[in-house]
Design an enzyme around this catalytic site. Structure first.
Site, short mmCIF file in Angstrom:
data_model
loop_
_atom_site.label_atom_id
_atom_site.label_comp_id
_atom_site.label_asym_id
_atom_site.label_seq_id
_atom_site.Cartn_x
_atom_site.Cartn_y
_atom_site.Cartn_z
N LEU A 8 0.85 -1.19 0.00
CA LEU A 8 0.00 0.00 0.00
C LEU A 8 0.88 1.24 0.00
CD1 LEU A 8 -2.68 -1.13 2.63
CD2 LEU A 8 -2.61 -1.54 0.15
N GLY A 11 -1.04 6.61 0.08
CA GLY A 11 -1.32 7.69 1.03
C GLY A 11 -0.66 9.01 0.65
N ASP A 102 5.06 2.56 4.07
CA ASP A 102 5.63 3.46 5.09
C ASP A 102 6.02 2.71 6.37
OD1 ASP A 102 3.11 2.91 6.05
OD2 ASP A 102 2.47 4.99 6.25
N GLY A 142 -4.24 0.87 15.33
CA GLY A 142 -5.40 0.03 15.59
C GLY A 142 -5.14 -0.96 16.71
N ARG A 336 36.98 12.33 -7.98
CA ARG A 336 35.71 12.22 -8.68
C ARG A 336 35.66 10.96 -9.53
NH1 ARG A 336 35.36 17.88 -11.56
NH2 ARG A 336 33.49 16.93 -12.47
N HIS A 366 49.69 18.38 -3.35
CA HIS A 366 49.10 19.65 -2.91
C HIS A 366 48.37 20.36 -4.05
CE1 HIS A 366 52.46 19.23 0.00
NE2 HIS A 366 53.23 19.18 -1.06
N TYR A 369 44.54 20.32 -9.81
CA TYR A 369 43.39 19.73 -10.51
C TYR A 369 43.93 18.84 -11.61
CZ TYR A 369 39.56 18.88 -13.61
OH TYR A 369 38.64 18.24 -14.40
N ASN A 380 55.85 12.73 -10.06
CA ASN A 380 55.66 13.70 -8.98
C ASN A 380 55.00 14.95 -9.55
OD1 ASN A 380 56.57 14.43 -6.00
ND2 ASN A 380 56.82 16.25 -7.28
N SER A 408 56.03 23.15 -9.58
CA SER A 408 54.84 23.82 -9.05
C SER A 408 54.28 24.84 -10.03
CB SER A 408 55.18 24.51 -7.73
OG SER A 408 55.62 23.58 -6.77
#
Length: 461
Positions: A8, A11, A102, A142, A336, A366, A369, A380, A408
């Site tokens: 059910l 509702g 539920d 009930g 990701r 460090h 992206y 490295n 870097s």
């Protein structure tokens, strides 16, 4: 035995105060309806019928892959009326198990026992079996009414109960099992002469008594199994019960949780030996942690596999990744979808990867992206390195071969390949392929302007 299950789910869920149908609200990362369907599937039924009404099209479109037969209840006229909608699709000789969408924590073992209960002590199996419970606070549910012999002869809903009935602690869970032929005889006789003006499924008790159909009850040992969800407080309460049970099961298998009350599982978690999980970690989808893995505080792992001996430091987010043995990730790292690390790799703080494949021993420690990139062994990657993979329309790949050292603040403008054992000077923007074994850099002269004065702020009038 032909087993038909009716769930059910029609509702409205007014007390949720939500535009989302109640059965689509999530518990432990899955909609309530999905929990009940997955439990029902474990019983190997011949069919599962879901009665939908309020928000029905939203429910169907949100859960298009559920292996169910959808049955529309055009008007929500009560639980008995809802079950009646499914009966034309069910053979007379089938057993019918009625569940509520539920009530998400019902256990398959309990349902198996109830089905067995519906078949006992009668040659033609014409038995009505009810799942009941003893609750300290039965408000809203009930009540089971028994005669002096202890036999059930009625169920009284809360809104129709007097004070004497309200003091009864034994409640009906909304779960029952009987032959379809019984329901086909009883349901058309239901009346809506009650406080809510609805056709209650519980009225079939009186018809069973009249027809001398035996009524059997099974009392659940765990009250949480029959707890329904009508508001967000109840949703949160069952969420914590589910999480505590999941935490206990993990600890029984040897996993160490720093605090079982600050642990969230929203899918499946498989752990090897001697796994340690710190506080406030969230595991979503399917997550596999190898032997000796350590997960620091405040981490989120979604559809991730970690090999043996891996450590994920605080505040790291991993999604759709496959990590081999002895890797170190974080703190504050984001890996990701499509990221793959071979053994002995390191992803440090404030490094983001996407579709990045690392070979053995490669490190990005460090502030980098790395997207759409293949990295060889023992590379490295210096701080501030960026693979510029998007030209505004298409994504392009960067290839970094074995033994490369990247200084870097380097930008690698894809598509580009850096040859094996090459060195990239700090601050370089690399737009063309780099030959192996050589130092490559982009140089701009350093200039000093003598006598230059820094602008001074003017005093306000």
């Amino acid at each position: 035995m032909n087993l038909q299950i009716i769930i059910l789910a029609a509702g409205q869920g007014k007390r949720m105060y939500s535009d989302t149908p109640k059965v689509l609200h999530h518990l432990a990362g899955k909609p309530l309806l999905t929990h009940v369907v997955e439990t029902a599937q474990q019983l190997n039924p011949d069919a599962i019928h879901v009665i939908y009404g309020h928000g029905g099209e939203q429910i169907k479109s949100s859960l298009p892959n559920l292996p169910v037969h959808w049955v529309h209840q055009a008007e929500q006229l009560g639980t008995g009326h809802a079950v009646l909608q499914a009966m034309p699709h069910i053979p007379d000789d089938a057993y019918v198990l009625v569940l509520s969408a539920d009530v998400p924590l019902i256990q398959v073992e309990t349902l198996q026992s109830l089905i067995e209960c519906s078949q006992r002590q009668n040659p033609d199996h014409s038995v009505l079996a009810l799942l009941v419970a003893e609750l300290e606070n039965p408000s809203g549910l009930g009540r089971i009414i028994r005669n002096n012999q202890g036999e059930i002869y009625s169920i009284v809903e809360e809104k129709d109960a007097n004070e004497q009935v309200k003091n009864i602690k034994e409640i009906y869970s909304g779960v029952c099992c009987t032959l379809a032929n019984n329901l086909k005889k009883w349901l058309p006789q239901l009346s809506n002469s009650n406080a809510q003006g609805e056709y209650y499924l519980t009225e079939i008790i009186s018809f069973a008594v009249q027809n001398k159909t035996p009524i059997r009850s099974l009392t659940t040992k765990n009250s949480f199994e029959v707890q329904g969800i009508n508001n967000r407080q109840q949703l949160q309460q069952l969420e914590r019960i589910w999480q505590q049970r999941a935490a206990n099961q993990l600890m029984e298998k040897g996993v160490t949780l720093a605090d079982a009350n600050r642990f969230d599982l929203r899918g499946e978690l498989y752990c090897g030996k001697d796994v340690y999980i710190d506080i406030n970690c969230i595991f979503t989808g399917k997550v596999v942690l190898g032997n000796g893995c350590k997960i620091g505080p405040n981490c989120s792992l979604t559809n991730v596999t970690l090999g043996d001996g891996c450590e994920v430091y605080a505040n790291s987010v991993l999604e759709g990744c496959h990590i081999a043995n002895d890797c170190h990730i974080g703190p504050f790292a984001r890996l990701r979808s499509g990221t793959q690390l071979a053994s002995h790799c390191k992803i440090g703080n404030f490094v983001e990867t996407k579709k990045a494949i690392f070979d053995e021993g490669t490190k990005a420690s460090h502030l980098s992206y790395l997207g759409d990139v293949l990295l060889g062994k023992n590379v490295n990657v210096g701080a501030g390195t960026i693979t510029c993979n998007y030209d505004g329309v298409n994504k392009h790949q960067t290839i970094i071969e074995d033994g490369v050292f990247i200084g870097s603040d380097t930008q690698l403008v894809a598509p580009v390949t850096v040859g094996a054992n090459a060195t990239i000077g700090a601050g370089s923007t690399i737009r063309r392929n780099v030959p192996p074994d050589e130092l490559t850099l982009t140089e701009s002269r350093q200039k000093t302007i003598y006598g230059w004065k820094r602008p001074a702020k003017r005093e306000r009038d």
